[in-house]
Design an enzyme around this catalytic site. Structure first.
Site, PDB file in Angstrom:
ATOM      1  CE1 TYR A 298     -11.886   1.642   5.345  1.00 20.19           C
ATOM      2  CE2 TYR A 298     -10.761   3.097   6.885  1.00 20.19           C
ATOM      3  CZ  TYR A 298     -10.751   2.304   5.758  1.00 20.19           C
ATOM      4  OH  TYR A 298      -9.604   2.184   5.017  1.00 20.19           O
TER       5      TYR A 298
ATOM      6  CG  HIS B 260      -7.317   0.895  -1.526  1.00 20.34           C
ATOM      7  ND1 HIS B 260      -6.619   1.169  -0.369  1.00 20.34           N
ATOM      8  CD2 HIS B 260      -7.706  -0.391  -1.427  1.00 20.34           C
ATOM      9  CE1 HIS B 260      -6.576   0.076   0.389  1.00 20.34           C
ATOM     10  NE2 HIS B 260      -7.224  -0.886  -0.237  1.00 20.34           N
TER      11      HIS B 260
ATOM     12  CG  ASP C 152      -9.505   3.915   0.739  1.00 15.45           C
ATOM     13  OD1 ASP C 152      -9.812   3.504   1.859  1.00 15.45           O
ATOM     14  OD2 ASP C 152      -8.331   4.100   0.390  1.00 15.45           O
ATOM     15  CG  HIS C 153     -10.226   6.778   3.977  1.00 11.58           C
ATOM     16  ND1 HIS C 153      -9.110   7.524   4.242  1.00 11.58           N
ATOM     17  CD2 HIS C 153      -9.883   5.505   4.244  1.00 11.58           C
ATOM     18  CE1 HIS C 153      -8.137   6.730   4.659  1.00 11.58           C
ATOM     19  NE2 HIS C 153      -8.591   5.495   4.663  1.00 11.58           N
TER      20      HIS C 153
ATOM     21  CG  HIS D 210      -1.947   1.019   1.253  1.00  5.13           C
ATOM     22  ND1 HIS D 210      -1.694   2.342   1.539  1.00  5.13           N
ATOM     23  CD2 HIS D 210      -3.278   0.937   0.990  1.00  5.13           C
ATOM     24  CE1 HIS D 210      -2.834   3.023   1.459  1.00  5.13           C
ATOM     25  NE2 HIS D 210      -3.810   2.197   1.126  1.00  5.13           N
TER      26      HIS D 210
ATOM     27  CB  CYS E 117      -4.234   3.699  -2.177  1.00  8.42           C
ATOM     28  SG  CYS E 117      -5.320   4.732  -1.200  1.00  8.42           S
TER      29      CYS E 117
HETATM   30  C1  DNO Z   1      -6.488   3.478   5.732  1.00 11.77           C
HETATM   31  C2  DNO Z   1      -5.915   2.425   4.905  1.00 11.77           C
HETATM   32  C3  DNO Z   1      -4.576   2.002   5.428  1.00 11.77           C
HETATM   33  C4  DNO Z   1      -4.198   0.692   4.797  1.00 11.77           C
HETATM   34  C5  DNO Z   1      -2.846   0.187   5.233  1.00 11.77           C
HETATM   35  C6  DNO Z   1      -2.443  -0.986   4.402  1.00 11.77           C
HETATM   36  O1  DNO Z   1      -7.639   3.565   5.821  1.00 11.77           O
HETATM   37  O2  DNO Z   1      -5.874   2.770   3.594  1.00 11.77           O
HETATM   38  O3  DNO Z   1      -4.626   1.868   6.800  1.00 11.77           O
HETATM   39  O4  DNO Z   1      -5.130  -0.273   5.158  1.00 11.77           O
HETATM   40  O5  DNO Z   1      -1.904   1.149   5.124  1.00 11.77           O
HETATM   41  O6  DNO Z   1      -1.485  -1.706   5.076  1.00 11.77           O
END
Ligand code: DNO
Length: 366
Positions: free
Chosen positions: A330, A271, A316-317, A206, A244
């Site tokens: 989340y 992501h 994602d978020h 990531h 991401c």
């Molecule tokens: C946050 C995520 C990160 C991700 C880690 C992967 O919400 O995108 O915490 O899960 O960095 O190891």
């Protein structure tokens, strides 16, 4: 593409599997054993528990986010080998329950970092926010001291119970350069990737979030050039990246469409989210909608489509909307909206492809 949704587990997430089931298109639960410390070998019974829970709702558990990497591995300490062995055993167990992708990160000390978890948008929703000047002006040791004296000064990630460990880690990282971090990652990958390959699990690093050094700590998963270098450390489809868009997108110098084009075959997990970046370097997370932020979300999706992407993807978020109480970033609602947006883009790309090929067909016929 295969749509996933991150879930923190029974009793640990405000969102239930039943609710996730009602979001169109989701096949995969993106999960982890969140109560395990980095470096621990995961117990099989706990893994099986999640599998059973997910299967009750017809989900697969193909993607784990994350199996965390112990700091001794990132620091390159002699003690790293025992943690690497544990990591290998965990990979083998995860393969037994059908896991296909493991997402992990190589960020020293902190995972993602923000200065405010509930910054208000104009419409009254709230979202994760990063104030660059605030972070730039912090001397980490001074902050540790300040919080120890007055916990009101705390920031996300700097909770008083982490302070002791934080000061030890800052000490340990003194003098550790980006080159050291590349070397330590190489050592880790050379050990892990062959085991992942034997077990048909793709490792997917990531990006760092934010994708630049903070508090003087080195960070390397930050841009196209560095990701290229990381993928070359071990040339294997099992050494991949979790691309991401939100993390990389908070540096406007990163061209995400170009990255998808270059790395498509090495992206087992995507992501996709949006973030609005300001001229002073601050950024705030927004809805997934292209027009709300700085990320070319539609362009990224088009690049995946063009590349024939068959990997896993997740929103994602999200913002916190409609008064939802949830883990920062989340919640259910905004991520569900995100999914509908991503599926909408994808369908329209499919439609234009179908039209183009039927036009071609007509052209051929005449
Ligand atoms: C946050 C995520 C990160 C991700 C880690 C992967 O919400 O995108 O915490 O899960 O960095 O190891």
């Amino acid at each position: 593409m295969k749509m996933g949704f991150r879930w923190y587990g029974e009793g640990n997430d405000s969102v239930s599997l039943r609710q996730i089931k009602q979001i169109p298109g989701v096949e995969t639960i993106v999960w982890a054993l969140h109560d395990r410390q980095a470096g621990e070998e995961w117990p099989m019974d706990k893994i099986l528990e999640v599998k059973q829970q997910a299967e009750q709702y017809g989900f697969n558990i193909d993607v784990v986010e994350s199996v965390n990497v112990h700091e001794d591995i990132k620091l390159g300490l002699p003690t790293r080998d025992q943690y690497i062995e544990n990591y290998k055993r965990t990979i083998e167990k995860l393969a037994k329950v059908g896991v296909k992708v493991i997402c992990y990160n190589f960020m020293p000390v902190f995972d993602w970092l923000r200065t405010d978890l509930y910054k208000e948008h104009e419409d009254g929703s709230t979202a994760l926010f990063f104030e660059k000047a605030k972070v730039d002006n912090i001397d980490p040791m001074e902050l540790v001291d300040k919080i120890a004296k007055n916990p009101d000064y705390t920031m996300p990630g700097w909770e008083p119970e982490r302070l002791e460990n934080l000061s030890k880690l800052f000490e340990a990282y003194k003098g550790v350069t980006e080159e050291d971090l590349f070397n330590n990652l190489e050592y880790f990958l050379k050990e892990i990737v062959p085991v992942a390959a034997e077990n048909d699990i793709k490792m997917a690093i990531h990006p760092d979030d934010p994708p630049f050094s903070i508090f003087g700590l080195p960070r390397i998963v930050t841009n196209q050039e560095n990701i290229r270098r990381i993928l070359k450390l071990v040339e294997s489809p099992y050494n991949g990246v979790t691309l991401c868009t939100g993390s990389l997108g908070s540096n406007p110098g990163n061209n995400l469409v170009e990255m998808v084009k270059e790395f498509a075959e090495r992206i087992p997990f995507a992501h996709v989210r949006n973030v609005k970046v300001y001229e002073n370097g601050d950024f705030i997370e927004t809805s997934h909608w292209q027009q709300d932020g700085s990320v070319d979300v539609a362009g990224v999706m088009a690049a995946y489509h063009e590349a024939g992407f068959t990997g896993y993807i997740r929103p994602d978020h999200g913002r916190h909307i409609w008064d939802e109480q949830c883990r920062p970033g989340y919640g259910l609602y905004d991520r569900a909206l995100g999914i509908m947006y991503l599926l909408g883009i994808w369908d329209s790309l499919e439609l234009s492809k179908a039209k183009t090929s039927s036009n071609n067909l007509e052209l051929k016929t005449f």
